[in-house]
Scaffold this active site. Sequence first.
Site, PDB file in Angstrom:
ATOM      1  N   LYS A   1     -21.896 -30.576  15.497  1.00 19.77           N
ATOM      2  CA  LYS A   1     -22.992 -29.138  15.999  1.00 19.77           C
ATOM      3  C   LYS A   1     -23.227 -29.574  14.405  1.00 19.77           C
ATOM      4  O   LYS A   1     -21.886 -29.213  13.126  1.00 19.77           O
ATOM      5  CB  LYS A   1     -22.706 -28.326  16.511  1.00 19.77           C
ATOM      6  CG  LYS A   1     -24.261 -27.850  16.167  1.00 19.77           C
ATOM      7  CD  LYS A   1     -23.279 -26.208  17.609  1.00 19.77           C
ATOM      8  CE  LYS A   1     -24.685 -25.588  17.339  1.00 19.77           C
ATOM      9  NZ  LYS A   1     -23.889 -24.205  18.737  1.00 19.77           N
TER      10      LYS A   1
ATOM     11  N   SER B   1     -27.093 -23.144  22.907  1.00 19.80           N
ATOM     12  CA  SER B   1     -27.804 -23.868  21.124  1.00 19.80           C
ATOM     13  C   SER B   1     -27.505 -24.868  21.078  1.00 19.80           C
ATOM     14  O   SER B   1     -27.451 -26.025  19.762  1.00 19.80           O
ATOM     15  CB  SER B   1     -27.433 -22.935  19.934  1.00 19.80           C
ATOM     16  OG  SER B   1     -26.180 -23.067  19.586  1.00 19.80           O
TER      17      SER B   1
ATOM     18  N   SER C   1     -23.275 -21.373  24.511  1.00 17.23           N
ATOM     19  CA  SER C   1     -23.922 -22.484  23.430  1.00 17.23           C
ATOM     20  C   SER C   1     -23.182 -23.585  23.796  1.00 17.23           C
ATOM     21  O   SER C   1     -23.751 -24.356  23.395  1.00 17.23           O
ATOM     22  CB  SER C   1     -24.178 -22.105  22.400  1.00 17.23           C
ATOM     23  OG  SER C   1     -25.476 -20.849  21.659  1.00 17.23           O
TER      24      SER C   1
END
Lengths: 522, 128
Positions: free
Chosen positions: A82, A157, A181
């Site tokens: 990420k 997210s 997330s």
Amino acid sequence: MNDDALWNMKASALLELMAAGEVSSVEVVEAFLDRISEVEREVGAFLEVMQEEALAQARRIDKLRQSGEYPGLLGGIPVAVKDNICAAGAGCTCGSRMLADWTAPYDATVVRALKEQGAVIIGKTNMDEFAMGSSTENSALGVTRNPWDLRRVPGGSSGGSAAAVAAGEVPLALGSDTGGSVRQPAAFTGVTGLKPTYGRVSRYGLVAFASSLDQIGPLAADVKDLCLLMDVISGFDERDSTSEDRPVPSYSQALSRSTRGLKGGVPKECLTQGVSPGVRRCFERALEMLEELGIDIKEISLPMTRYALDCYYIIAPAEASSNLSRFDGVRYGVRAETESFEKMYMRTRRNFGPEVRRRIMLGTFALSAGYYDAYYLRAAKVRTLIRRDFKRAFEEFDIILSPTAPTSAFLLGERTQDPLSMYMADVLTVPANLAGLPALSVPCGFEEVPGSGGGGEGEMVRRLPVGLQITGRPFDEETVLCAGHAFYQAVAPGVEAELARMRKGLGRASQGSTRCCVQGSG
Amino acid sequence: MTLNAGARSEGKAAPKIDVKHVARLAMLELEPEETERMQRELQSILEHMKELFSLDVEDVEPSFGSFDGAELRLYPDELRLGLCSEEFLRSVPAVRDSYVMVPRAGQEQRSSGEENHSRRELQAKNER
């Protein structure tokens, strides 16, 4: 594009093939790079693909293997990271214009651990700006679509990481989980994702959002693969003052433990929080299956969890407003050129997107003179009550079960105009962050929603994945993973058949088909 | 600190949030239409949070982290190899002779608010 393509395989299977000398790491990495170029135009999971570095690392691993050396637990396996986790020399944008051109000068502890264990960092994935969001739509740098239905969000997210795993672009990925997330996008994309106990995995090199809630977590196609990542990234790190110095078990080995006799609690509150009928059906079926696995299931009450979402949306923004004050244009990131210092600071901060601004405002308000006690302190006290609820429950139960999210993936744009409706997507996941508990999302079935209809490939119904959330005691990831693994084994045939079908349908756009579901830029 | 929190706990409506003041504290510049939208959105979020105030938390200890008695530790203060300053300075938007360059501080019109005042002075001090 066949089912035994390398990119369609799990990390555990690829490791066996490489160990047996049947394929090389270069072949594996090339297969995934090809897959990325095949489907990325539709999915949009990556912000950066590190082709050269990945192939160089793969060649190194192959050399090690050829000379009889052990290449590490993840020797030659591609991993996506990420874009709020630093990897030296790569961008680390956090999905924000603020850091669009920033290059990380060092490796996060988890990235260093991955490299030391032979993993191949293949790219950085899209995310909601500074991890604030539940759909990845708050990214300032691109749109990520749900591979199961390109009209829908992948969750967030960590939507890029989840979508990449689901689409077969990478077998393993890292995300971060502040209020769900990792777990919620895992649920939306039909993969598994774990938020480890707070303190289990080092946060050094993770760009801070809400420091008392953030935790890095793995995403993978199944629990076995997830454990491979956990075995590598877990453990004490002196560079993270909240990291816990305690022994780390082998999670992979824990999977063989029996689940018989485990006690599972189902909070009665969890089905009252706007849970859709389809998700409810999947969850109830999952409970029956868990009972068949010998898990003793009873209803419990966690009365304070109904306040968790409100509590979270005070604490997380408060911490964020403080953490994000460092983006002032002075030391890193973009700088607005102006004649005065204060103007520079304010203009620079215009590079924050709307959701980040909203949360900075909310958090600043909650911490401001006159409102600190009423909001922040009150939320911190409610956090104590929520933790007490869990503590009490875990005196009797080994795991707590709920759906991961109240609905399956929603449509792109469906919730962007209404922040509260977006926040509701986190209602079942934030309690674990507030209490610091490990929580896993594992696919448990599918909800049917209206399809695209119409002619051509349009279908009447679309099947979207639903996740089961298993929460455990602090530092008892083993039980959570073990139960999740046993459960996944039971649903795997159905889930994986659907996954294979979905993966086959991807990549047609890049082959000249006219299928294009969403207008917009990638 | 002025506390009107007590009154708040019993209150029916969420307090009216002074968006312009909060934006100043947060060092955010809001466009006029954004100010209006922000006001509306934050207000509706605060309204949604009203239920929190129905709880009696008078005697509850606050939790600022996830664990009971978890202690933050410092690592030993000893010299060791790390990144050199050049590597960090590479990220800095403007550098001269290994100094971080910024526009002159503390030159602005002193307008409203004590906070703004002291904050600016603080920044000016930091810059020196």
